[in-house]
Structure formats: structure tokens, C-alpha cells
Design a protein around this motif. Structure first.
Motif, PDB file in Angstrom:
ATOM      1  N   PRO A 101     -72.067 -55.978  31.081  1.00  0.00           N
ATOM      2  CA  PRO A 101     -72.990 -56.598  30.533  1.00  0.00           C
ATOM      3  C   PRO A 101     -73.371 -55.535  29.359  1.00  0.00           C
ATOM      4  O   PRO A 101     -72.915 -54.670  28.954  1.00  0.00           O
ATOM      5  CB  PRO A 101     -74.356 -57.687  30.484  1.00  0.00           C
ATOM      6  CG  PRO A 101     -74.788 -56.437  32.168  1.00  0.00           C
ATOM      7  CD  PRO A 101     -73.665 -56.498  32.597  1.00  0.00           C
ATOM      8  N   HIS A 102     -73.620 -56.274  28.097  1.00  0.00           N
ATOM      9  CA  HIS A 102     -73.731 -55.854  26.653  1.00  0.00           C
ATOM     10  C   HIS A 102     -75.177 -56.503  25.334  1.00  0.00           C
ATOM     11  O   HIS A 102     -75.441 -57.771  25.795  1.00  0.00           O
ATOM     12  CB  HIS A 102     -72.688 -56.722  25.535  1.00  0.00           C
ATOM     13  CG  HIS A 102     -72.274 -55.010  24.864  1.00  0.00           C
ATOM     14  ND1 HIS A 102     -72.653 -53.813  24.042  1.00  0.00           N
ATOM     15  CD2 HIS A 102     -70.809 -55.056  25.183  1.00  0.00           C
ATOM     16  CE1 HIS A 102     -72.204 -53.496  23.087  1.00  0.00           C
ATOM     17  NE2 HIS A 102     -71.232 -53.391  24.286  1.00  0.00           N
ATOM     18  N   ILE A 103     -75.724 -55.266  25.481  1.00  0.00           N
ATOM     19  CA  ILE A 103     -77.189 -55.302  24.820  1.00  0.00           C
ATOM     20  C   ILE A 103     -77.144 -54.941  23.969  1.00  0.00           C
ATOM     21  O   ILE A 103     -77.100 -53.768  23.063  1.00  0.00           O
ATOM     22  CB  ILE A 103     -78.474 -54.943  25.672  1.00  0.00           C
ATOM     23  CG1 ILE A 103     -77.996 -55.573  27.215  1.00  0.00           C
ATOM     24  CG2 ILE A 103     -79.579 -54.810  25.058  1.00  0.00           C
ATOM     25  CD1 ILE A 103     -78.803 -56.679  27.489  1.00  0.00           C
ATOM     26  N   LEU A 220     -70.079 -41.784  29.499  1.00  0.00           N
ATOM     27  CA  LEU A 220     -69.402 -41.484  27.933  1.00  0.00           C
ATOM     28  C   LEU A 220     -68.286 -42.272  27.618  1.00  0.00           C
ATOM     29  O   LEU A 220     -67.095 -42.019  28.114  1.00  0.00           O
ATOM     30  CB  LEU A 220     -69.460 -40.330  28.031  1.00  0.00           C
ATOM     31  CG  LEU A 220     -70.620 -38.849  28.510  1.00  0.00           C
ATOM     32  CD1 LEU A 220     -70.483 -37.422  28.354  1.00  0.00           C
ATOM     33  CD2 LEU A 220     -72.053 -39.750  27.572  1.00  0.00           C
ATOM     34  N   GLU A 221     -68.469 -43.200  26.498  1.00  0.00           N
ATOM     35  CA  GLU A 221     -66.719 -43.634  26.313  1.00  0.00           C
ATOM     36  C   GLU A 221     -66.821 -42.634  24.738  1.00  0.00           C
ATOM     37  O   GLU A 221     -67.392 -43.092  23.847  1.00  0.00           O
ATOM     38  CB  GLU A 221     -66.544 -44.858  26.230  1.00  0.00           C
ATOM     39  CG  GLU A 221     -66.237 -45.952  25.916  1.00  0.00           C
ATOM     40  CD  GLU A 221     -65.593 -47.365  26.239  1.00  0.00           C
ATOM     41  OE1 GLU A 221     -64.672 -47.663  25.555  1.00  0.00           O
ATOM     42  OE2 GLU A 221     -67.404 -47.409  25.750  1.00  0.00           O
ATOM     43  N   HIS A 222     -65.166 -41.973  25.331  1.00  0.00           N
ATOM     44  CA  HIS A 222     -64.846 -41.464  23.655  1.00  0.00           C
ATOM     45  C   HIS A 222     -63.763 -42.798  23.309  1.00  0.00           C
ATOM     46  O   HIS A 222     -63.258 -43.673  23.689  1.00  0.00           O
ATOM     47  CB  HIS A 222     -63.887 -40.161  24.322  1.00  0.00           C
ATOM     48  CG  HIS A 222     -62.451 -40.131  25.044  1.00  0.00           C
ATOM     49  ND1 HIS A 222     -62.935 -40.587  26.191  1.00  0.00           N
ATOM     50  CD2 HIS A 222     -61.558 -40.968  25.271  1.00  0.00           C
ATOM     51  CE1 HIS A 222     -61.594 -40.900  26.235  1.00  0.00           C
ATOM     52  NE2 HIS A 222     -61.222 -41.193  26.085  1.00  0.00           N
ATOM     53  N   LYS A 223     -63.528 -42.536  22.089  1.00  0.00           N
ATOM     54  CA  LYS A 223     -62.607 -42.660  21.120  1.00  0.00           C
ATOM     55  C   LYS A 223     -62.692 -42.631  20.189  1.00  0.00           C
ATOM     56  O   LYS A 223     -62.437 -41.731  18.787  1.00  0.00           O
ATOM     57  CB  LYS A 223     -63.308 -44.404  20.925  1.00  0.00           C
ATOM     58  CG  LYS A 223     -62.916 -45.892  19.876  1.00  0.00           C
ATOM     59  CD  LYS A 223     -63.295 -47.217  19.766  1.00  0.00           C
ATOM     60  CE  LYS A 223     -62.212 -47.998  19.067  1.00  0.00           C
ATOM     61  NZ  LYS A 223     -63.029 -48.973  18.612  1.00  0.00           N
ATOM     62  N   LEU A 224     -61.246 -42.637  19.630  1.00  0.00           N
ATOM     63  CA  LEU A 224     -60.266 -41.860  18.619  1.00  0.00           C
ATOM     64  C   LEU A 224     -60.504 -41.962  16.825  1.00  0.00           C
ATOM     65  O   LEU A 224     -60.856 -40.724  16.455  1.00  0.00           O
ATOM     66  CB  LEU A 224     -58.890 -41.542  18.499  1.00  0.00           C
ATOM     67  CG  LEU A 224     -58.316 -40.742  17.978  1.00  0.00           C
ATOM     68  CD1 LEU A 224     -58.523 -39.227  18.151  1.00  0.00           C
ATOM     69  CD2 LEU A 224     -56.460 -41.384  17.861  1.00  0.00           C
ATOM     70  N   ILE A 328     -62.596 -54.282  32.245  1.00  0.00           N
ATOM     71  CA  ILE A 328     -62.000 -54.566  31.396  1.00  0.00           C
ATOM     72  C   ILE A 328     -62.230 -54.399  29.455  1.00  0.00           C
ATOM     73  O   ILE A 328     -64.300 -54.889  29.537  1.00  0.00           O
ATOM     74  CB  ILE A 328     -61.464 -55.939  31.362  1.00  0.00           C
ATOM     75  CG1 ILE A 328     -60.318 -56.580  33.062  1.00  0.00           C
ATOM     76  CG2 ILE A 328     -60.655 -56.893  30.613  1.00  0.00           C
ATOM     77  CD1 ILE A 328     -59.866 -57.436  33.424  1.00  0.00           C
ATOM     78  N   ASP A 329     -61.949 -54.680  28.800  1.00  0.00           N
ATOM     79  CA  ASP A 329     -62.802 -54.691  27.560  1.00  0.00           C
ATOM     80  C   ASP A 329     -61.438 -54.952  26.964  1.00  0.00           C
ATOM     81  O   ASP A 329     -60.705 -54.236  26.247  1.00  0.00           O
ATOM     82  CB  ASP A 329     -63.181 -53.093  27.727  1.00  0.00           C
ATOM     83  CG  ASP A 329     -63.627 -52.803  25.690  1.00  0.00           C
ATOM     84  OD1 ASP A 329     -64.450 -52.077  25.091  1.00  0.00           O
ATOM     85  OD2 ASP A 329     -64.272 -54.525  25.249  1.00  0.00           O
ATOM     86  N   GLN A 330     -61.269 -56.492  26.326  1.00  0.00           N
ATOM     87  CA  GLN A 330     -60.582 -56.681  26.050  1.00  0.00           C
ATOM     88  C   GLN A 330     -61.434 -58.166  24.142  1.00  0.00           C
ATOM     89  O   GLN A 330     -62.252 -58.226  24.850  1.00  0.00           O
ATOM     90  CB  GLN A 330     -59.403 -57.704  26.876  1.00  0.00           C
ATOM     91  CG  GLN A 330     -58.623 -56.658  27.012  1.00  0.00           C
ATOM     92  CD  GLN A 330     -57.824 -57.315  28.428  1.00  0.00           C
ATOM     93  OE1 GLN A 330     -57.338 -56.897  29.300  1.00  0.00           O
ATOM     94  NE2 GLN A 330     -58.068 -59.047  28.886  1.00  0.00           N
TER      95      GLN A 330
HETATM   96  C1  LRH Z   1     -65.347 -49.622  21.506  1.00  0.00           C
HETATM   97  C2  LRH Z   1     -65.227 -50.611  22.831  1.00  0.00           C
HETATM   98  C3  LRH Z   1     -66.929 -50.117  23.551  1.00  0.00           C
HETATM   99  C4  LRH Z   1     -67.814 -51.946  23.602  1.00  0.00           C
HETATM  100  C5  LRH Z   1     -66.864 -52.278  22.673  1.00  0.00           C
HETATM  101  C6  LRH Z   1     -66.764 -53.849  22.756  1.00  0.00           C
HETATM  102  O1  LRH Z   1     -64.170 -50.013  20.731  1.00  0.00           O
HETATM  103  O2  LRH Z   1     -64.523 -50.354  23.717  1.00  0.00           O
HETATM  104  O3  LRH Z   1     -66.294 -50.232  25.151  1.00  0.00           O
HETATM  105  O4  LRH Z   1     -69.075 -52.116  23.596  1.00  0.00           O
HETATM  106  O5  LRH Z   1     -65.770 -51.949  22.801  1.00  0.00           O
END
Ligand code: LRH
Ligand code: MN
Length: 432
Positions: A101-103, A220-224, A328-330
Motif C-alpha cells: 500500500p501507499h499512504i 531505503l529506495e535509491h533513484k538516479l 512490483i512497481d510499474q
Molecule cells: C519512485 C517510485 C517509488 C514509489 C513511486 C510510486 O519512482 O519507484 O517506489 O513510491 O515510484
């Protein structure tokens, strides 16, 4: 209020009936071929039946880009309808027993009711995602110039408080991890002090780690890059790893496949994070250029296989602290999200099954003998094995559909939802 349409077990059984004989014939042929390679297909089927990947709640709605979003028919209008669609994906594919889920996108008044709806579909909750990359209506301080690394302590505190609220919601849903991706960064050289920003992030994250329940982790989610286009505070695995080291054993590094520069060797990053017990897990998707959030295995299936090859190698070595969360994150901009998620889960299962077929004794012998091509071909042999019949048998034995996508299309589910869910202008179930 009529009961919402659902795909029945009888419908799935009837759909399977027409396919079972041919599937078992193909499976028996594959079983014999694998036997000649001293691989027990039955053992692989049992292992594949244990594989599970979480569905992102934001993935069952149509996604878009900054340019436009073209909503599809019968979109879920709230988290309950999103869970119903996640139920269809798991009911047919039997590989997605949890949702992430996403809050505040999935905020509700009664989380017990949400948990019940999920349980109705045999679903649980995986890592909960916080969101300090958008401003919510009525929010006191803006995240325009960052959140956990913002120059203003009050904004950092607001972002920490939001993450603590997410932990509380996650606890009620049965999650055991919090995923923190922040968009913090800059668009101009000089706009922010690169070191101060990182130190502020660490200080704020320490407050979040301190609030984690005993059996929880923070991912922790990194992103370039994007939305920052000059410097991103948590831009790569090295920075994420350093932060996780500083923050202690509850902090681990999540690998979103789309968050790297083109051609980065992601499977090696996975191997390193496993080596240092810091692999949190994954946001699986695929990409050709940037963070395209395309369907897993749709652009670079060999790269996906190589990631799973490292995961199976770690599993086989019983690597210390190895317990990755698969999610999954799409963003599904041009397909029916349910179809994309059903197929993406199959492509992940496929990469997992193929990685199980690697003859690791022969591979190691070739590696130790510097037989470069021999070693490479051990991987290629597994990757070029069509495991489709094996995956179908795993689904069948798990109570799913032999051909989930065909079954979904034949069910008329989307057409029914289009009637049941008249579109509500201005609402969006996807990322944008
Ligand atoms: C950021 C990301 C992160 C989520 C969002 C929906 O790009 O990958 O994981 O919060 O997409
Ligand atoms: Mn992600």
C-alpha cells in the motif's frame, strides 16, 4: 446494491479443463528433458509454488506521465476496488499473495475493514510506502524543496511524522516494513549543499528507524534522477548502502530496477547488497531509458534472469540475513493494468524458475577453470529453457488458471467492472 462481479472457481476450473491435457503433455516432455539434465521438475514446481511477489496498489489503476493519463474503463475508484482487482490477479496467477500500500493514496477510516477485504481475496499486506514527494490538500508545509533533507527542520519533522503515521497504519494492516523513497534533490549546481542535505536525511531517518517496531525493517529506495534533474539525495546504491550502514541493522536497501543509469550492472549491485546483508528487496519493472516503469521482463528478460540467478545463488548458499521482499512497481499507461500485472508476475516466476535450472556445480567448475564461454553457456542453457509448462502446472496445483490472461479475458471481468464502476472525473487510481 448488487454484489460486485467476481471470477468464480468454477469458471477457472472450466477454463482449465480445455487446456489441461495439452499442458500435461508439454510438462511431461519438459520433465523428461530436465531429467536428462539431472533436474527434478517436480521439485522445481514445488519451489515455484512458494514464489510470491507483492502487487503495488497504485499499479491496478491506469498510470500516466506528466504529459497525460488516459484512464481505462472500469477503473478501481478506491482502495477496496483496488483490492478486488488484486484478488483477480492472485486468483488466476497464484503468485501475488500480498499487496504493497501507499499512504496517503490508500488512506481509509477503518484499517480492520481494509484488512478484511484483503483477506476475502486471500491477500496480506507487504511493505507500506510513505509519500513525502507530493503535497496533500491542507498540508502545512510544502515538500517543493525536499522532505527528509529539507533545509527547514520543521519540514523534516513533518516528513518524519508522516512516516511514523505510515508505520502505525502498516502495523494495523500487518505490514512488517516501511519503504521510504524521497524525491529530494536539486535542479541546479549550487542549489543545495550535497553533504548537508545527506546529513539532514540521516538525522531525520534516525528518528524513523527509532520508531520501528522490533520486527520491522525500513527499506531505503535509491533513484538516479527524476523529479530532481541535477542531484538526487539518495541517488545510487552506494549512497543508500552508506545510509543503511549508518542507520543500523533495521535499515536495508531496496532495488527498483528502473532507478539506475542505462546499462548499469544491477545483478552485481544485488550480489553486493546480499554480501553485506543489506538487500531489502525489489521493485520489479523494466525500462529502456529512464524510470519507465514498464512491465517486468518486457524489455530485458535476460537481465531479469541474471538478477534471479544472483538471488538463487544466495538462497543456495544460505546467505546470512537473506530475506528479500519481492514487489512490483510499474505504471500501466497503455494496457489493462490487471493483464499487465498477471503477465508481469508470470515473467518474474519464469526468471525465478529458470534460475533454479542453472547447474551450479557445472557453472562453478567452469568459473574456477576460467572457461568463460562454458560458464556463460550454463546460464544461457537455463535462460533458453521454456519453463511455461512448469509454471502452468504450478498455477494449476495452486488452484489457479493454466492460462491466466486468456481466462481473465474470457471472464468479461473488465466489461462487468465498467458497468459497476462509472468513471468519477478527476480521480486517479494510478501514479498520476
Ligand atoms: C519512485 C517510485 C517509488 C514509489 C513511486 C510510486 O519512482 O519507484 O517506489 O513510491 O515510484
Ligand atoms: Mn519504486
Amino acid at each position: 446494491m448488487s454484489t460486485p462481479f467476481a471470477i468464480s472457481a468454477d469458471f477457472v476450473a472450466a477454463h482449465n479443463a480445455g487446456l489441461e491435457a495439452a499442458t500435461m503433455e508439454d510438462y511431461d516432455a519438459l520433465k523428461r528433458a530436465l531429467q536428462r539434465r539431472v533436474v527434478d521438475a517436480e521439485a522445481v514446481v514445488r519451489q515455484v509454488m512458494t514464489f510470491g511477489v507483492a502487487i503495488p496498489t497504485w499499479g491496478v489503476g491506469t498510470g500516466g506521465t506528466r504529459f497525460a493519463r488516459f484512464p481505462g474503463p472500469g477503473e478501481p475508484r478506491n482502495i477496496f476496488e483496488k483490492l478486488d482487482d488484486c484478488g483477480v490477479i492472485h486468483g488466476l496467477g497464484r503468485a501475488t499473495p500480498t499487496v504493497s500500500p501507499h499512504i496517503p493514496w490508500d488512506k481509509v477510516a477503518d484499517y480492520a475493514e481494509l484488512r478484511e477485504r484483503a483477506a476475502l481475496h486471500g491477500l496480506g499486506f507487504d511493505a507500506i510506502n510513505s509519500n513525502t514527494f507530493q503535497d496533500q490538500p491542507g498540508q502545512r508545509l510544502s515538500y517543493k524543496f525536499g522532505s527528509l533533507s529539507h533545509a527547514d527542520k520543521a519540514v523534516r519533522d513533518q516528513a518524519v511524522a508522516h512516516n511514523l503515521e505510515c508505520i502505525e497504519i502498516g502495523r494495523r494492516l500487518g505490514s512488517r516494513a516501511l519503504t521510504v523513497w524521497i524525491a529530494d534533490g536539486s535542479n541546479f549546481a549550487g542549489q543545495s549543499n550535497l553533504t548537508t542535505a545527506f546529513d539532514r536525511y540521516l538525522e531525520a531517518m534516525a528518528g524513523i528507524v527509532a520508531a520501528l517496531p522490533a520486527d520491522w525493517h525500513v527499506f531505503l529506495e535509491h533513484k538516479l534522477y527524476e523529479p530532481a534533474f541535477y542531484a538526487t539525495v539518495i541517488s545510487d546504491w552506494g549512497t543508500s548502502f552508506a545510509a543503511a550502514q549508518e542507520l543500523g541493522p533495521k535499515a536495508r536497501c531496496l532495488v527498483d530496477l528502473g532507478h539506475h543509469a542505462p546499462n548499469v550492472n544491477i545483478e552485481q549491485i544485488v550480489a553486493r547488497l546480499v554480501r553485506f546483508k543489506k538487500l531489502a528487496g525489489f521493485h520489479f519493472n523494466d525500462s529502456k531509458y529512464g524510470d519507465d516503469d514498464l512491465d517486468a521482463g518486457s524489455v530485458e528478460p535476460f537481465r531479469l534472469f541474471l538478477v534471479f540467478n544472483e538471488l538463487i545463488d544466495a538462497e543456495r548458499r544460505k546467505a546470512d540475513g537473506f530475506a528479500p521482499a519481492y514487489m512490483i512497481d510499474q505504471s500501466h499507461n497503455v494496457t489493462d493494468p490487471i493483464e499487465s500485472l498477471i503477465q508481469s508476475a508470470i515473467e518474474l516466476q519464469r526468471a525465478y524458475a529458470q534460475a533454479l535450472l542453472v547447474d551450479r556445480t557445472a557453472l562453478e567448475a567452469a568459473q574456477e577453470a576460467n572457461d568463460a564461454l562454458g560458464a556463460h553457456l550454463e546460464l544461457k542453457r537455463a535462460f533458453t529453457t521454456d519453463v511455461s509448462p512448469l509454471l502452468a502446472v504450478a498455477r494449476l496445483r495452486s488452484g489457479g488458471a493454466i492460462a491466466p490472461l486468456a481466462a481473465y479475458r474470457a471472464s468479461g471481468y473488465r466489461a462487468c467492472k465498467t458497468k459497476e464502476r462509472p468513471a468519477v472525473a478527476g480521480t486517479s487510481a494510478g501514479i498520476v
